[in-house]
Design a protein around this motif. Structure first.
Motif, short mmCIF file in Angstrom:
data_model
loop_
_atom_site.label_atom_id
_atom_site.label_comp_id
_atom_site.label_asym_id
_atom_site.label_seq_id
_atom_site.Cartn_x
_atom_site.Cartn_y
_atom_site.Cartn_z
N ASN A 164 -9.43 3.96 3.24
CA ASN A 164 -8.33 4.06 3.13
C ASN A 164 -7.89 4.43 4.04
O ASN A 164 -7.90 5.52 5.75
CB ASN A 164 -8.78 5.44 2.13
N TYR A 223 0.58 0.98 1.24
CA TYR A 223 0.56 2.35 1.08
C TYR A 223 0.88 2.54 -0.61
O TYR A 223 0.88 1.52 -1.25
CB TYR A 223 1.47 2.72 1.60
N PHE A 224 0.71 3.59 -1.03
CA PHE A 224 1.37 3.99 -2.30
C PHE A 224 2.38 4.80 -2.33
O PHE A 224 1.82 6.10 -2.83
CB PHE A 224 -0.16 4.79 -3.44
N THR A 273 -3.43 4.34 2.01
CA THR A 273 -2.74 4.86 0.30
C THR A 273 -1.37 5.94 1.11
O THR A 273 -0.50 6.23 0.29
CB THR A 273 -2.89 5.45 -0.55
#
Length: 376
Positions: A40, A254-255, A290
């Protein structure tokens, strides 16, 4: 962790090794992430149900357990100054020291990442690798030699700006889009010399393009979306994505709410932005960052109250971005919790992505980039 104890208990001769292999094979058959390195490129290791001060990871037993369950191998965790009244240099040094102490306290679960080899080691040892990173260059003051101090303290990722302008360049919300300052160029040269990643997340477009051109090492945009898909300032233009990739860099998707113009992003939006980035950058330069944690939120209503306060504080401080509002979550509603990486892998597979391409996006591309910048 129980998994580590069980493996150690099996070790002891050929029979033990065979048993370990059998368990590993069985796990791989049921868990698509079992054999993958998952990185990540910007995330957290904390509990969103607890709203504490600061960015130092809050390492409860639950946070560690759910991080292991998620299958993540390493996380770029934000340390140091981002905004506010604290003195940036002193605050950043203190947070590094506090995080070092936490890593020592939880050394069976955590590993401080200093090299690409350490990411592989984290996977092998079933530990969570912590990559120390900054999200603002304010702690530089006016002294580029501070890069050496932070590099020696183990900072491996240095994001030049947050949303506003600073002494290095303009952020994504700075309307002038003035690009790098002379001091910003000096800092990049020092970061290159110390083999620290130069991250252009949150930067203005001109700042990003100029940094990609002046840096002698490939640069990264560790957590962003694609502006061609969703036209918001926190997302990157095709020109930025393409230049970073052409120069050997890395782009993490990214989330975040910025993946949909409504601010209410879903898993399919993540897939759409990854797919666009792959089309622009090529499959060897795209990954995930994320900008969130893997610990599940227990009560969204309680969380929403704390979030509304946080958004108001960010607006008052002048650090918020277009597209973030009290009614938007700083995560993707159906791609959160410990199963988020497995779900993404499944969705990418349904999109037609091969296992090899999925492995690249989930971690191998970041690992390759790390080898380029940090060395093997």
């Amino acid at each position: 962790m129980a998994t580590m104890i069980d493996r150690r208990g099996f070790i002891g001769g050929a029979a033990g090794l065979a048993a370990v292999a059998t368990i590993s094979d069985a796990r791989a058959a049921t868990d698509p992430l079992a054999a993958m390195i998952v990185v990540n490129a910007l995330g957290g290791l904390d509990d969103p149900n607890q709203h504490g001060e600061g960015l130092v990871p809050g390492l409860s037993a639950r946070v560690l357990r759910e991080a292991h369950q998620s299958g993540v191998t390493a996380i770029n965790v934000t340390l140091g100054y981002v905004s506010g009244p604290k003195e940036p240099f002193e605050y950043s040094v203190r947070e590094i020291a506090q995080t070092d102490a936490l890593v020592r306290l939880h050394d069976r679960d955590l590993l401080k990442i200093l090299s690409a080899a350490d990411i592989r080691r984290a996977k092998r040892d079933n530990r969570i690798g912590l990559i120390y990173g900054f999200q603002n260059g304010a702690m530089m003051g006016g002294d580029a030699s501070r890069v050496d101090i932070f590099a020696d303290l183990g900072v491996r990722i240095f994001q030049l700006t947050y949303n506003p302008a600073n002494q290095l360049g303009d952020g994504s919300m700075a309307p002038e889009n003035r690009g790098l300052t002379p001091f910003g160029r000096e800092v990049i040269a020092r970061l290159n010399a110390r083999r620290v990643m130069v991250d252009l997340s949150h930067s203005g477009e001109r700042t990003c393009l100029e940094a990609a051109r002046v840096s002698t090492q490939p640069i990264s945009i560790n957590h962003t979306g694609c502006r061609a898909v969703t036209d918001l300032p926190r997302n990157k233009t095709d020109a930025e994505l393409r230049l970073v990739a052409e120069r050997g860099g890395f782009v993490g998707i990214y989330f975040m709410p910025f993946l949909d113009i409504s601010g209410h992003a879903h898993a399919q939006d993540v897939v759409a932005h990854i797919d666009h980035a792959v089309n622009i950058c090529g499959e060897d330069h795209v990954g995930i960052g994320t900008d969130g944690t893997v610990t599940q939120i227990d009560d969204l209503k309680v969380y929403e109250s704390a979030l509304a306060k946080e958004i108001a504080e960010r607006r008052a401080a002048g650090i918020s971005a277009a597209g973030e509002r009290p009614d938007t979550y700083p995560f993707v509603i159906d791609l959160r919790g410990p199963d988020q990486f497995r779900k993404l892998a499944r969705l990418l597979g349904e999109k037609g992505y091969s296992t090899t391409r999925i492995e690249k996006i989930l971690g191998q591309n970041f690992l390759r980039y790390a080898e380029t910048v940090w060395g093997a």
